[in-house]
Design a protein around this motif. Sequence first.
Motif, PDB file in Angstrom:
ATOM      1  N   GLU A   5       0.838  -1.202   0.000  1.00 45.69           N
ATOM      2  CA  GLU A   5       0.000   0.000   0.000  1.00 45.69           C
ATOM      3  C   GLU A   5       0.872   1.251   0.000  1.00 45.69           C
ATOM      4  O   GLU A   5       0.581   2.241  -0.681  1.00 45.69           O
ATOM      5  N   GLU A   6       1.980   1.208   0.749  1.00 43.95           N
ATOM      6  CA  GLU A   6       2.871   2.376   0.830  1.00 43.95           C
ATOM      7  C   GLU A   6       3.420   2.688  -0.551  1.00 43.95           C
ATOM      8  O   GLU A   6       3.385   3.822  -1.031  1.00 43.95           O
ATOM      9  N   GLU A   7       3.901   1.635  -1.223  1.00 49.37           N
ATOM     10  CA  GLU A   7       4.491   1.838  -2.552  1.00 49.37           C
ATOM     11  C   GLU A   7       3.452   2.427  -3.495  1.00 49.37           C
ATOM     12  O   GLU A   7       3.725   3.361  -4.253  1.00 49.37           O
ATOM     13  N   LYS A   8       2.222   1.863  -3.413  1.00 46.47           N
ATOM     14  CA  LYS A   8       1.134   2.367  -4.275  1.00 46.47           C
ATOM     15  C   LYS A   8       0.907   3.851  -4.051  1.00 46.47           C
ATOM     16  O   LYS A   8       0.868   4.651  -4.982  1.00 46.47           O
ATOM     17  N   THR A   9       0.810   4.217  -2.765  1.00 48.25           N
ATOM     18  CA  THR A   9       0.538   5.622  -2.431  1.00 48.25           C
ATOM     19  C   THR A   9       1.655   6.517  -2.946  1.00 48.25           C
ATOM     20  O   THR A   9       1.416   7.533  -3.594  1.00 48.25           O
ATOM     21  N   ALA A  10       2.894   6.106  -2.681  1.00 44.19           N
ATOM     22  CA  ALA A  10       4.050   6.901  -3.130  1.00 44.19           C
ATOM     23  C   ALA A  10       4.010   7.084  -4.645  1.00 44.19           C
ATOM     24  O   ALA A  10       4.102   8.202  -5.160  1.00 44.19           O
ATOM     25  N   LEU A  11       3.796   5.956  -5.329  1.00 47.19           N
ATOM     26  CA  LEU A  11       3.790   5.969  -6.798  1.00 47.19           C
ATOM     27  C   LEU A  11       2.717   6.909  -7.334  1.00 47.19           C
ATOM     28  O   LEU A  11       2.978   7.762  -8.186  1.00 47.19           O
ATOM     29  N   ASN A  12       1.492   6.787  -6.765  1.00 42.91           N
ATOM     30  CA  ASN A  12       0.384   7.593  -7.277  1.00 42.91           C
ATOM     31  C   ASN A  12       0.406   9.038  -6.801  1.00 42.91           C
ATOM     32  O   ASN A  12      -0.385   9.860  -7.258  1.00 42.91           O
ATOM     33  N   SER A  13       1.320   9.343  -5.887  1.00 42.69           N
ATOM     34  CA  SER A  13       1.407  10.732  -5.414  1.00 42.69           C
ATOM     35  C   SER A  13       2.185  11.585  -6.415  1.00 42.69           C
ATOM     36  O   SER A  13       2.178  12.802  -6.349  1.00 42.69           O
ATOM     37  N   ALA A  14       2.846  10.930  -7.384  1.00 44.25           N
ATOM     38  CA  ALA A  14       3.586  11.684  -8.398  1.00 44.25           C
ATOM     39  C   ALA A  14       2.595  12.501  -9.215  1.00 44.25           C
ATOM     40  O   ALA A  14       1.509  12.033  -9.524  1.00 44.25           O
ATOM     41  N   PRO A  15       2.952  13.753  -9.532  1.00 43.96           N
ATOM     42  CA  PRO A  15       2.023  14.578 -10.300  1.00 43.96           C
ATOM     43  C   PRO A  15       1.721  13.941 -11.664  1.00 43.96           C
ATOM     44  O   PRO A  15       2.634  13.567 -12.387  1.00 43.96           O
ATOM     45  N   PHE A  16       0.436  13.733 -11.937  1.00 40.86           N
ATOM     46  CA  PHE A  16       0.042  13.140 -13.216  1.00 40.86           C
ATOM     47  C   PHE A  16      -1.345  13.639 -13.583  1.00 40.86           C
ATOM     48  O   PHE A  16      -2.261  13.543 -12.773  1.00 40.86           O
ATOM     49  N   ASP A  17      -1.503  14.195 -14.788  1.00 43.39           N
ATOM     50  CA  ASP A  17      -2.783  14.726 -15.219  1.00 43.39           C
ATOM     51  C   ASP A  17      -3.293  13.891 -16.385  1.00 43.39           C
ATOM     52  O   ASP A  17      -2.803  13.995 -17.515  1.00 43.39           O
ATOM     53  N   LEU A  18      -4.288  13.032 -16.098  1.00 39.37           N
ATOM     54  CA  LEU A  18      -4.799  12.119 -17.116  1.00 39.37           C
ATOM     55  C   LEU A  18      -5.358  12.866 -18.326  1.00 39.37           C
ATOM     56  O   LEU A  18      -5.148  12.469 -19.468  1.00 39.37           O
ATOM     57  N   GLU A  19      -6.037  13.992 -18.082  1.00 37.88           N
ATOM     58  CA  GLU A  19      -6.619  14.770 -19.184  1.00 37.88           C
ATOM     59  C   GLU A  19      -5.524  15.295 -20.110  1.00 37.88           C
ATOM     60  O   GLU A  19      -5.627  15.218 -21.331  1.00 37.88           O
ATOM     61  N   GLU A  20      -4.452  15.784 -19.511  1.00 41.29           N
ATOM     62  CA  GLU A  20      -3.312  16.287 -20.284  1.00 41.29           C
ATOM     63  C   GLU A  20      -2.706  15.148 -21.094  1.00 41.29           C
ATOM     64  O   GLU A  20      -2.383  15.283 -22.273  1.00 41.29           O
ATOM     65  N   TYR A  21      -2.575  14.010 -20.410  1.00 42.67           N
ATOM     66  CA  TYR A  21      -1.996  12.799 -21.016  1.00 42.67           C
ATOM     67  C   TYR A  21      -2.804  12.411 -22.257  1.00 42.67           C
ATOM     68  O   TYR A  21      -2.251  12.217 -23.339  1.00 42.67           O
ATOM     69  N   LYS A  22      -4.140  12.382 -22.132  1.00 44.98           N
ATOM     70  CA  LYS A  22      -5.001  11.999 -23.249  1.00 44.98           C
ATOM     71  C   LYS A  22      -4.947  13.056 -24.357  1.00 44.98           C
ATOM     72  O   LYS A  22      -4.893  12.722 -25.549  1.00 44.98           O
ATOM     73  N   ALA A  23      -4.908  14.315 -23.954  1.00 41.42           N
ATOM     74  CA  ALA A  23      -4.857  15.399 -24.949  1.00 41.42           C
ATOM     75  C   ALA A  23      -3.551  15.317 -25.741  1.00 41.42           C
ATOM     76  O   ALA A  23      -3.543  15.445 -26.961  1.00 41.42           O
ATOM     77  N   ASP A  24      -2.452  15.050 -25.047  1.00 42.94           N
ATOM     78  CA  ASP A  24      -1.142  14.965 -25.713  1.00 42.94           C
ATOM     79  C   ASP A  24      -1.144  13.856 -26.774  1.00 42.94           C
ATOM     80  O   ASP A  24      -0.555  14.007 -27.838  1.00 42.94           O
ATOM     81  N   LEU A  25      -1.825  12.740 -26.485  1.00 43.71           N
ATOM     82  CA  LEU A  25      -1.848  11.605 -27.412  1.00 43.71           C
ATOM     83  C   LEU A  25      -3.055  11.648 -28.337  1.00 43.71           C
ATOM     84  O   LEU A  25      -3.175  10.803 -29.238  1.00 43.71           O
ATOM     85  N   ASP A  26      -3.953  12.609 -28.115  1.00 47.28           N
ATOM     86  CA  ASP A  26      -5.180  12.736 -28.896  1.00 47.28           C
ATOM     87  C   ASP A  26      -6.006  11.438 -28.851  1.00 47.28           C
ATOM     88  O   ASP A  26      -6.402  10.894 -29.870  1.00 47.28           O
ATOM     89  N   ILE A  27      -6.229  10.940 -27.649  1.00 47.49           N
ATOM     90  CA  ILE A  27      -7.086   9.764 -27.477  1.00 47.49           C
ATOM     91  C   ILE A  27      -8.275  10.140 -26.584  1.00 47.49           C
ATOM     92  O   ILE A  27      -8.134  10.942 -25.667  1.00 47.49           O
ATOM     93  N   ALA A  28      -9.432   9.568 -26.903  1.00 47.29           N
ATOM     94  CA  ALA A  28     -10.649   9.914 -26.150  1.00 47.29           C
ATOM     95  C   ALA A  28     -10.681   9.189 -24.800  1.00 47.29           C
ATOM     96  O   ALA A  28     -11.307   9.646 -23.838  1.00 47.29           O
ATOM     97  N   GLU A  29      -9.997   8.038 -24.750  1.00 49.45           N
ATOM     98  CA  GLU A  29     -10.058   7.224 -23.545  1.00 49.45           C
ATOM     99  C   GLU A  29      -8.734   6.500 -23.335  1.00 49.45           C
ATOM    100  O   GLU A  29      -8.140   6.022 -24.294  1.00 49.45           O
ATOM    101  N   GLU A  30      -8.301   6.395 -22.071  1.00 51.28           N
ATOM    102  CA  GLU A  30      -7.095   5.599 -21.807  1.00 51.28           C
ATOM    103  C   GLU A  30      -7.495   4.132 -21.862  1.00 51.28           C
ATOM    104  O   GLU A  30      -8.681   3.809 -22.035  1.00 51.28           O
TER     105      GLU A  30
END
Lengths: 456, 456
Positions: free
Chosen positions: A255-280
């Motif tokens: 659980e600790e590793e998961k939390t640490a990993l997911n605490s990294a800044p990540f913007d799914l909307e930006e990610y999808k916009a950059d790749l021009d995909i409607a859905e991950e």
Amino acid sequence: MQEIKKYVEENKQRFLDELFELLRFPSVSADPKYKTDVFKAADFVAEKLKEAGADQVEVCQTAGYPIVYGEKIIDASLPTILVYGHYDVQPADPLELWHTPPFEPTIREGKIYARGSADDKGQFYMHVKAFELMVKTNTLACNVKFMIEGEEEVGSANLSTFVNVNAERLTADVVLISDTSMISMEDPSIETGLRGLSYLEVEVTGPNRDLHSGIYGGAVANPITVLCQMIASLHDGNNHITIPEFYSKVAELTEEEKTALNSAPFDLEEYKADLDIAEEWGEKGYSTLERTGTRPTLEVNGIWGGYIGEGAKTVLPSKANAKISLRLVPNQSSAEIAEIFQKHMESIAPASVKVKVINHHGGEPVVTPTDSVAYRAAEKAIEESFGKKPIPTRGGGSIPIVALFEDVLGIKSVLMGFGLDSDALHSPNEKYDIFNYYKGIETLPLFHKYFAELSK
Amino acid sequence: MQEIKKYVEENKQRFLDELFELLRFPSVSADPKYKTDVFKAADFVAEKLKEAGADQVEVCQTAGYPIVYGEKIIDASLPTILVYGHYDVQPADPLELWHTPPFEPTIREGKIYARGSADDKGQFYMHVKAFELMVKTNTLACNVKFMIEGEEEVGSANLSTFVNVNAERLTADVVLISDTSMISMEDPSIETGLRGLSYLEVEVTGPNRDLHSGIYGGAVANPITVLCQMIASLHDGNNHITIPEFYSKVAELTEEEKTALNSAPFDLEEYKADLDIAEEWGEKGYSTLERTGTRPTLEVNGIWGGYIGEGAKTVLPSKANAKISLRLVPNQSSAEIAEIFQKHMESIAPASVKVKVINHHGGEPVVTPTDSVAYRAAEKAIEESFGKKPIPTRGGGSIPIVALFEDVLGIKSVLMGFGLDSDALHSPNEKYDIFNYYKGIETLPLFHKYFAELSK
């Protein structure tokens, strides 16, 4: 730090010109037609290591492409840093998608566009220039060894032999590698894990010759259709891989590793916009960062069969092929996964076709410690240079050498990458920011400094 | 019959030499790079029609490749035979599988190896020589019209315009076509049905650029995987096509038709041995002859995506493509099927990708009567020439012109093909038996003779 910035400032243009020279070699290790260019690139690297002040520089021949070695031993009592990198690059095709020629580096908006600019010429060359800086300013804090190979993009087939034979010569306290990326220049990060790889090729053969799809269609198994059915069956409705035993050894995160990993800044909307995909897309129950960093995956890297030219040809082909790679996580073994993949594909093939599976190459997954002297030195160096503490992340790529070094030499690696995920590695228009290039050259000497200090 | 045999005997070598000249034109209509060769082939056909004795010979230009016309009207009160054929050929690739160059006809064991030898140059040229024979021996029994096109292998795009505009000039009592095959020379047969065709191309687009499969793999939909899943879903466990409404208009055979069809000599073991397959394939509940002759099918004619070069490239591609053709039976409509296929593919595509479906071309299915004057004339001609009554069969191929003629001119066709299924049409090493070539030239005048007699 001031002295470092001063030296970089004074040599800015030359540092860039030299990198451009290196980028002009089309050193594509996968394609035999570039053979001489790959060898030329090796000689260039050796020459630059000498100029920078390395001793014992040697272009070590192997069964494949040479490994360039060089070292500077200033004091046997000081710790030794082994720098690893690779001068070979991925194929540049599809060429038509490049805005400027892949082997004629071009600057646009402060970015260097060229195949290999980020992976890995631009990144390993930072070490050559940082080394020159420390030599010329007399600030070397550690002994340094360089090992720059030319087969990383094709599975480092001859590296393990080389490492085993040269174990003595390669003795070091840490392996320093810049072949990964950071979240951003605002959010510096250090990769603490890499996925392993099994790369295979599948060939499905139906009839012994191409057939007229009107005369035989509907009565003879079409190898393309069969290959598609086989590939489709490899993921279930949750995008979970269906190969028996595939997940049996996968280490789940705490659980600790998961939390640490997911605490990294990540913007799914930006990610999808950059790749021009409607859905991950991806394995149900895992976040995008978990999917790419900590879960094994199966990707079809290429597929071909039948008529792929202009217009129409009504053919029922004899063969269909696919290149498939699996990314592995701790504690999966590349050889073992390749074997179960092979067995599985053979087992699901219908009697109406023949199936051949070739194992191209592989690499083992690794996780690097975050409590080691080396990691802390990297952390301090980045914090001083970027003014911000780096975030530990898990990278999805594979650098087989990391596992190899642990096994053969018992040395851990530190992954100080200065690239960005948006660098388009392996894609058309690969780029590397000039800012990151200079930033790396400025940051690396600090790692040497702190590694020496913390090793006392 | 004696006179016919005598003339053929005396001109054997020239008949072969002329065919070889025709086969040397790489008249590949699908590939623009052969454009001038296709035009040259048309001129050659026109020249040979003149030499054989045809009047009004004309190379009729169209929006695409020309249609060669020629005629011989000896007596308005006699029936008129319209001979149809095509001088264009399929692409020759994969070239490396040819034992001798595709456009340098070579004789091995009594067979002519060359692209187009059977489909259709070797077959329509029999009509030109049979016509020459009848003119020179003064035995013409019917008026004759020739219409030899150059776009059959790419869907006869400009033929319907031509036929509509020239309806008057093309008036005839029957269309005679040799572009099909017989069961064997021991079991002569006449095809009485042809399947229709809808040829489409599917493009699946995932991310806007090729991606590194390590960095993005597992988090972004791979267009190859998605395309494979879509293709795999088009057949169910019984190899029944799953597209809604696909079978709604299919005419089922009567028990009599089934029995007649399956009474044709067919050896499944021989069939499998010839193709080197362990097991046949197809729609459950139907025999091989029914599957190819009377059932609609869906075949993937080509697929491509990602890296298909030498060695390995760990890429998650932006696009994947497939060429897919559907063979249609009475009463399916090519345009209707193309539309429901298009709609279906769009409907099953997941939101993580974009799908584009292009409709290349199509043709309508036909069934020709076995009780017509023309069919009986063909039956008598073959019986006299082969010493055996021909068996009516259903062919799996498509010749759009047949349906077109019925619609526009209201003329039925007779399919007097002299090829064999083993001629490797559309495949490497296409061949046509010299024996069949001469046999055809000997048999066709008999058709003219009996057609005139039975028409009285």
